[in-house]
Design a protein around this motif. Structure first.
Motif, PDB file in Angstrom:
ATOM      1  N   ALA B  21      43.993 -75.339 108.538  1.00  0.00           N
ATOM      2  CA  ALA B  21      44.729 -76.210 107.743  1.00  0.00           C
ATOM      3  C   ALA B  21      43.497 -76.951 106.792  1.00  0.00           C
ATOM      4  N   ALA B  22      42.534 -77.329 107.596  1.00  0.00           N
ATOM      5  CA  ALA B  22      41.529 -78.257 106.674  1.00  0.00           C
ATOM      6  C   ALA B  22      40.882 -77.246 106.037  1.00  0.00           C
ATOM      7  N   ALA B  23      40.562 -76.000 106.321  1.00  0.00           N
ATOM      8  CA  ALA B  23      39.721 -75.059 105.497  1.00  0.00           C
ATOM      9  C   ALA B  23      40.622 -74.627 104.259  1.00  0.00           C
ATOM     10  N   ALA B  24      41.870 -74.703 104.523  1.00  0.00           N
ATOM     11  CA  ALA B  24      42.694 -74.122 103.046  1.00  0.00           C
ATOM     12  C   ALA B  24      42.888 -75.502 102.324  1.00  0.00           C
ATOM     13  N   GLY B  25      42.414 -76.670 102.637  1.00  0.00           N
ATOM     14  CA  GLY B  25      42.855 -77.738 101.744  1.00  0.00           C
ATOM     15  C   GLY B  25      43.837 -78.720 101.959  1.00  0.00           C
ATOM     16  N   PHE B  26      44.457 -78.472 103.098  1.00  0.00           N
ATOM     17  CA  PHE B  26      45.666 -79.582 103.384  1.00  0.00           C
ATOM     18  C   PHE B  26      45.171 -80.848 103.405  1.00  0.00           C
ATOM     19  N   ASP B  27      46.206 -82.002 103.095  1.00  0.00           N
ATOM     20  CA  ASP B  27      45.851 -83.262 103.424  1.00  0.00           C
ATOM     21  C   ASP B  27      46.166 -83.689 104.878  1.00  0.00           C
ATOM     22  N   GLY B  28      47.423 -83.021 105.236  1.00  0.00           N
ATOM     23  CA  GLY B  28      47.929 -83.539 106.557  1.00  0.00           C
ATOM     24  C   GLY B  28      48.596 -82.410 107.293  1.00  0.00           C
ATOM     25  N   ILE B  29      48.936 -83.036 108.519  1.00  0.00           N
ATOM     26  CA  ILE B  29      49.554 -81.999 109.393  1.00  0.00           C
ATOM     27  C   ILE B  29      50.612 -82.336 110.083  1.00  0.00           C
ATOM     28  N   GLU B  30      51.687 -81.856 110.663  1.00  0.00           N
ATOM     29  CA  GLU B  30      52.669 -82.114 111.360  1.00  0.00           C
ATOM     30  C   GLU B  30      52.275 -81.754 112.880  1.00  0.00           C
ATOM     31  N   ILE B  31      52.438 -82.215 114.057  1.00  0.00           N
ATOM     32  CA  ILE B  31      52.041 -81.662 115.245  1.00  0.00           C
ATOM     33  C   ILE B  31      53.311 -81.479 115.940  1.00  0.00           C
ATOM     34  N   PHE B  32      53.190 -80.299 116.363  1.00  0.00           N
ATOM     35  CA  PHE B  32      54.371 -79.903 117.377  1.00  0.00           C
ATOM     36  C   PHE B  32      54.146 -80.195 118.563  1.00  0.00           C
ATOM     37  N   GLU B  33      55.304 -80.731 119.538  1.00  0.00           N
ATOM     38  CA  GLU B  33      54.608 -81.021 120.785  1.00  0.00           C
ATOM     39  C   GLU B  33      53.980 -80.091 121.602  1.00  0.00           C
ATOM     40  N   ASN B  34      54.380 -78.727 121.378  1.00  0.00           N
ATOM     41  CA  ASN B  34      53.800 -77.622 122.360  1.00  0.00           C
ATOM     42  C   ASN B  34      52.522 -77.382 122.216  1.00  0.00           C
ATOM     43  N   ASP B  35      52.076 -77.742 120.939  1.00  0.00           N
ATOM     44  CA  ASP B  35      50.664 -77.446 120.452  1.00  0.00           C
ATOM     45  C   ASP B  35      49.637 -78.666 121.233  1.00  0.00           C
ATOM     46  N   LEU B  36      50.135 -79.887 121.341  1.00  0.00           N
ATOM     47  CA  LEU B  36      49.544 -80.971 121.925  1.00  0.00           C
ATOM     48  C   LEU B  36      49.492 -80.615 123.419  1.00  0.00           C
ATOM     49  N   VAL B  37      50.647 -80.339 124.046  1.00  0.00           N
ATOM     50  CA  VAL B  37      50.704 -80.225 125.522  1.00  0.00           C
ATOM     51  C   VAL B  37      49.889 -79.007 126.127  1.00  0.00           C
ATOM     52  N   VAL B  38      49.512 -78.198 125.323  1.00  0.00           N
ATOM     53  CA  VAL B  38      48.611 -77.113 125.958  1.00  0.00           C
ATOM     54  C   VAL B  38      47.183 -77.191 125.531  1.00  0.00           C
ATOM     55  N   SER B  39      46.919 -78.379 124.538  1.00  0.00           N
ATOM     56  CA  SER B  39      45.516 -78.489 124.177  1.00  0.00           C
ATOM     57  C   SER B  39      44.631 -79.426 125.064  1.00  0.00           C
ATOM     58  N   PRO B  40      43.323 -79.004 125.477  1.00  0.00           N
ATOM     59  CA  PRO B  40      42.491 -79.522 126.179  1.00  0.00           C
ATOM     60  C   PRO B  40      42.078 -80.950 125.710  1.00  0.00           C
ATOM     61  N   MET B  41      42.628 -81.355 124.328  1.00  0.00           N
ATOM     62  CA  MET B  41      42.123 -82.456 123.676  1.00  0.00           C
ATOM     63  C   MET B  41      43.133 -83.584 124.074  1.00  0.00           C
ATOM     64  N   SER B  42      42.383 -84.658 124.274  1.00  0.00           N
ATOM     65  CA  SER B  42      43.308 -85.845 124.540  1.00  0.00           C
ATOM     66  C   SER B  42      43.766 -86.107 122.961  1.00  0.00           C
ATOM     67  N   PRO B  43      45.142 -86.862 122.982  1.00  0.00           N
ATOM     68  CA  PRO B  43      45.649 -87.467 121.887  1.00  0.00           C
ATOM     69  C   PRO B  43      44.495 -88.164 121.165  1.00  0.00           C
ATOM     70  N   ALA B  44      43.684 -89.001 121.600  1.00  0.00           N
ATOM     71  CA  ALA B  44      42.772 -89.868 120.691  1.00  0.00           C
ATOM     72  C   ALA B  44      41.569 -88.881 120.246  1.00  0.00           C
ATOM     73  N   ARG B  45      41.599 -87.753 120.965  1.00  0.00           N
ATOM     74  CA  ARG B  45      40.352 -86.871 120.573  1.00  0.00           C
ATOM     75  C   ARG B  45      41.056 -86.017 119.429  1.00  0.00           C
ATOM     76  N   ILE B  46      42.253 -85.730 119.579  1.00  0.00           N
ATOM     77  CA  ILE B  46      42.818 -85.014 118.330  1.00  0.00           C
ATOM     78  C   ILE B  46      42.839 -85.936 117.186  1.00  0.00           C
ATOM     79  N   ARG B  47      43.082 -87.153 117.399  1.00  0.00           N
ATOM     80  CA  ARG B  47      42.979 -88.141 116.207  1.00  0.00           C
ATOM     81  C   ARG B  47      41.939 -88.137 115.456  1.00  0.00           C
ATOM     82  N   SER B  48      40.668 -87.968 116.570  1.00  0.00           N
ATOM     83  CA  SER B  48      39.303 -88.165 115.734  1.00  0.00           C
ATOM     84  C   SER B  48      38.983 -86.766 115.095  1.00  0.00           C
ATOM     85  N   ARG B  49      39.449 -85.627 115.849  1.00  0.00           N
ATOM     86  CA  ARG B  49      39.192 -84.542 115.350  1.00  0.00           C
ATOM     87  C   ARG B  49      39.821 -84.247 114.028  1.00  0.00           C
ATOM     88  N   CYS B  50      41.082 -84.728 113.792  1.00  0.00           N
ATOM     89  CA  CYS B  50      41.642 -84.614 112.413  1.00  0.00           C
ATOM     90  C   CYS B  50      40.957 -85.551 111.402  1.00  0.00           C
TER      91      CYS B  50
END
Lengths: 603, 603
Positions: B21-50
């Motif tokens: 999404a970032a590479a294509a130039g999007f400004d923002g993202i909607e996070i679907f819960e399943n994508d968060l649940v299966v991620s090893p990144m904590s919510p805080a880590r996802i925030r900083s990654r975004c």
């Protein structure tokens, strides 16, 4: 009964289709008009080609939208019919299918429909041809079998009868019981198709998702019994429109189709050797090479297995823990990744199991046996896996020299199930194969969103749940983006106490994300301590509607394309924790990336 | 406007999706819960990654089935919400989506729904969170946007507003005009998805077949205008559930998604360079090698082409007949089969065409130009074909030295259209690409049964039909059975008199079966002499509803994967004779088998 298949069921040109049908042992064929139109063979040449192949042409489907139309259209339709009768005479086929009209020109007038069909039958009868009238489930005015039967009765012509198609009848959810009361001799033709229960437009359902009998949700044995009760003695003819079959190897599809008819006939009038009881998996075999072998051996050691036996003549190792047996076969060479190359089921009567398999066209697996080795016969499953059938007495173990090695183990008791990712073209074939050959019954079919696309999973089990099998397939054939490990194979071991087992393991199991446990607590309302215990060991959790529970643990992907699972079933939980598969797949991908292992494109 | 994309739109794990999404130039993202649940990144880590990627998290979709339920379930739902608000605070996201309930526990009581949503909004507001309530098209009691708006008005809470999803609104075929009257500030979020018109269960339609704006049948520009009229100033956020996108390369999909938003914004408020007029194809280029080159040269000679030019510096030949120009490029090396490697369109303003292409993220094609050669800029189409944009004056011909060769020709006048088989993952992307970049409009999309499986074909054309293009794709990605030539590419030439052209050809054209002509006569009621003339030359025939006619001729497959077509259009026939494609494909296969050419598996 004669067995027939419509050319629309399989892929290729007409000659590909005829060749495939004959090779699979069909007696007859239905020719769909389009297959004839695009063929370079003249009708007479098709007739002789079929004769050479031992195939009778049972039915021709030349056109639609015939009846209940205004006079000028009717005249044109009769002229069209006349031309098609000429083609049929050259083909040597005596039954023509006429589907109920979907044309906007058709009017809702049974008397007119009957009158025009009578005129058609008159014309047909003169050429020795019979017209079989079929109610399409989406026919404009005639969409049920009993309506088509009323019109045929009204027309009252010896050359006009019914064609019954199981899809059109059973998709309408009307009670087909009245079929048994149709006047003997008036069912001219019987077309068979199964289908999954889908919530969609019936035309789309019919055109894209039909299946061979035994692969879907319809009660085909009962349907055929009703037609036989009405005195039907024509062929059982498959007419299956299926997007996958249309583009898969026709030789394979034709064998699948024939297997479905053999099993259907056996369900109606049992004649095959019955299923002997299967008490479980005797072993699962992995093909390994110099690269994947060490990784699998290390994992087995970490899971508490001992290398207990070495094959007398082959580079094959036996690893055991209680009744869990894993065979590592270095003689089988497969490129790149480890795979489940074979498994063995313990049968109460191996010879009878194999007779049944042979009757159902299961290909025999060529087995090279040295003198003095145990007889170990095998068949080949649709995905190429060898299925050995052994007795209950573990005679096959005599082929292995005891290494004397023992270890305390980790509480694994037996193989709970195998998880086999299926080739895209052969998922429904595989379900029917394991059902008809080994007597496994589908428990459920699930679809779920996984990181690399949608997946379908089918859980099978025999009576008493002694032999469980999970088949999976991607909903769309994978392309370049999907990593090879998107479809791994796995062996799942049963434990009675997964926490004790987890504590005894000496292996880096799959790391399950914290987010999963946070969500688990919110979703199931689980006690905090329990969730903490799951989290500590990386154990996943599922619960069914009846309160049955599954606790399970995964290894990362090993040797390129396999992994192990450990399950504890509580309270009669019968499924496989499919809801957690996306968590596993994402974690396995992360583990893989973190491990610096490159992603290879799947073959 | 800010541009956002939901993680469900693309394949992979959460990090794959964020990166794409970032590479294509999007400004923002909607996070679907399943994508968060299966991620090893904590919510805080996802925030900083975004944040590192420059992405704002615009929306979180944590659960369903909230409102209008009995008190005990409501209490449990509130508790679930409390946990999810904690996750949202860590993520730094301030808008939560709540879809209308599909739960059997929900009751049909707007007052209760409003009361419970107000309580949720109260709880949310305390955490600085807004709740966006959305009517699912298959919601149990609330399934229309105006119903959800009545409930939001009833609840009357500053932290409760609406989420509008174009699919849920437009799939119901209700007039969306009233959206413009929603109180300013109460549309909290806007989700955009297009879709083809399908006759199927709306839930299945939504979950499997959504498309990016401009790829389907919905009027998205009008829908967005209405929300803007209601004062909406949040992001345009794509939420597209699509089986193909879910398993395709996320980097590609994200670019396709971004292109759809750029084109949508341009449709609402024009800002991009307009389409210059395209007057036709300047040339089509084939990549050939030592094996396929001679076969193509012989075919061109037989079709009446002359080898008129030789490139000054490269192993590239120009073949011409009237305004039909074919370039044979031996410098491009592709394995095994000839292919259409490039084509050129003649633009009234090439620079502006390229500016528009660049604005729409069309990748520039690296072109190696020698000194003194014509400037010939190109972009790369989704299937990898280079699209050159030239002026109307044929300056590009100056790069070729005249050979002096001329021949009488066979009456071919210009390139009528190209037929490009598309890679499975990129069919809808290609349609949007040619529409938004070159201004081609889809005329129709057809599905038909072909010998190797079902096909989909989309005809595109610019205003005035000066530039026509036919895109095809297999309905399912092909497997091992399908021969490589199941998806050939072709160039079609226009003639004003196909019978004269046929008589002038010196080439073995495709042999069309007699059965085809017998059926043609019956189907269209054509005069016998006319059918005989078609048959004599192997000319195929189609007629449209308005009486327009297509007469066309095919060559066999040449050089492994290409063929030529000759068409005569009569009476304004605008399509491509798709109905005859299965006849062609079967005949090409028979020709191939008869010629003893082995079938190679497609790459």
């Amino acid at each position: 009964m004669r067995r027939s298949i419509a050319t629309v069921c399989v892929s290729g040109t007409l000659d590909d289709k005829l060749t495939a049908a004959a090779a699979a042992g069909f007696d007859g064929i239905e020719i769909f008009e389009n297959d004839l139109v695009v063929s370079p063979m003249s009708p007479a040449r098709i007739r002789s080609r079929c004769a050479d192949l031992g195939l009778t042409i049972e039915l021709y489907q030349p056109f639609r939208d015939f009846e209940a139309v205004p006079e000028p259209i009717f005249r044109a339709n009769l002229e069209r019919a006349r031309r098609k009768f000429a083609v049929m005479e050259q083909l040597g086929v005596s039954t023509m299918l006429v589907c109920s009209s979907v044309s906007p020109s058709a009017v809702d007038d049974d008397a007119l429909a009957a009158e025009q069909l009578r005129a058609l039958a008159d014309l047909a009868g003169g050429s020795g041809i019979r017209v079989a009238y079929e109610a399409l489930a989406w026919g404009r005015h005639v969409s049920t079998w009993d309506h088509s039967w009323r019109i045929v009765q009204l027309a009252d012509h010896p050359a006009l009868g019914l064609c019954l198609d199981s899809f059109h009848v059973l998709s309408r959810e009307a009670d087909p019981a009245g079929i048994a009361g149709i006047t003997p001799g008036k069912i001219f033709f019987l077309q068979l198709a199964d289908a999954p229960q889908l919530r969609m437009d019936v035309l789309q359902w019919s055109r894209h998702h039909r299946l061979f009998p035994g692969q879907g949700a319809f009660d085909l044995p009962e349907f055929v019994r009703l037609t036989l009760a009405a005195g039907y003695d024509g062929p059982l003819s498959l007419e299956v429109f299926n997007d996958v079959f249309r583009q898969a190897d026709p030789a394979r599809t034709a064998v699948d189709a024939m297997r479905s008819l053999i099993a259907l006939e056996d369900a109606i009038a049992p004649g095959l050797p019955d299923f002997p009881d299967l008490s479980g998996y005797a072993f699962a075999e992995f093909a390994v090479d110099a690269s994947s072998g060490p990784e699998l051996r290390a994992a087995l050691r970490g899971l508490g297995f001992a290398h207990t036996g070495q094959h007398r003549t082959k580079p094959v190792e036996l690893w055991e823990q209680s009744r869990c047996r894993i065979v590592l076969n270095s003689a089988v060479t497969r490129p790149q990744a480890a795979t489940i190359s074979a498994f063995a089921v313990a049968s109460a009567d191996p010879a009878q199991s194999l007779q049944r398999a042979e009757a159902l066209l299961a290909p025999a697996h060529p087995n090279v046996r040295e003198p003095g080795e145990a007889e170990l016969a095998a068949i080949t499953a649709p995905d190429g896996t060898s299925v050995f059938v052994t007795g209950d007495g573990d005679e096959w173990r005599d082929d292995f020299l005891d290494t004397g090695s023992t270890v305390p183990g980790a509480g694994l008791r037996e193989i709970d199930h195998l998880g086999l990712a299926q080739p895209f073209d052969h998922f429904d074939e595989a379900g029917l194969f394991y059902h008809s050959v080994l007597g496994l019954t589908p428990l459920s079919t699930e679809e779920y969103a996984a990181p690399f696309g949608l997946m379908r999973s089918r859980a099978l089990s025999n009576a008493g749940h002694r032999l469980r099998l999970a088949l999976t397939v991607a909903l769309l054939r994978r392309g370049e983006w999907a990593p090879a490990v998107a479809d791994p194979q796995h062996v799942s071991f049963a434990t009675a106490d997964i926490f004790a087992t987890a504590a005894a393991l000496d292996l880096g199991m799959l790391v399950v994300p914290d987010n999963y446990y946070d969500d688990l607590a919110a979703r199931f309302g689980l006690a905090g301590e329990f969730v903490d215990a799951l989290r500590r060991h990386g154990i996943l959790y599922d619960r069914d509607a009846a309160g049955g529970e599954l606790l399970h643990l995964y290894t990362p992907v090993l040797g390129g394309r396999v992994f192990f699972e450990i399950v504890e079933r509580r309270g009669g939980y019968a499924r496989f924790g499919e809801a957690n598969a996306p968590v596993r797949m994402a974690a396995q991908r992360h583990r893989r990336l973190a491990g610096g292992v490159s992603w290879t494109r799947q073959p």
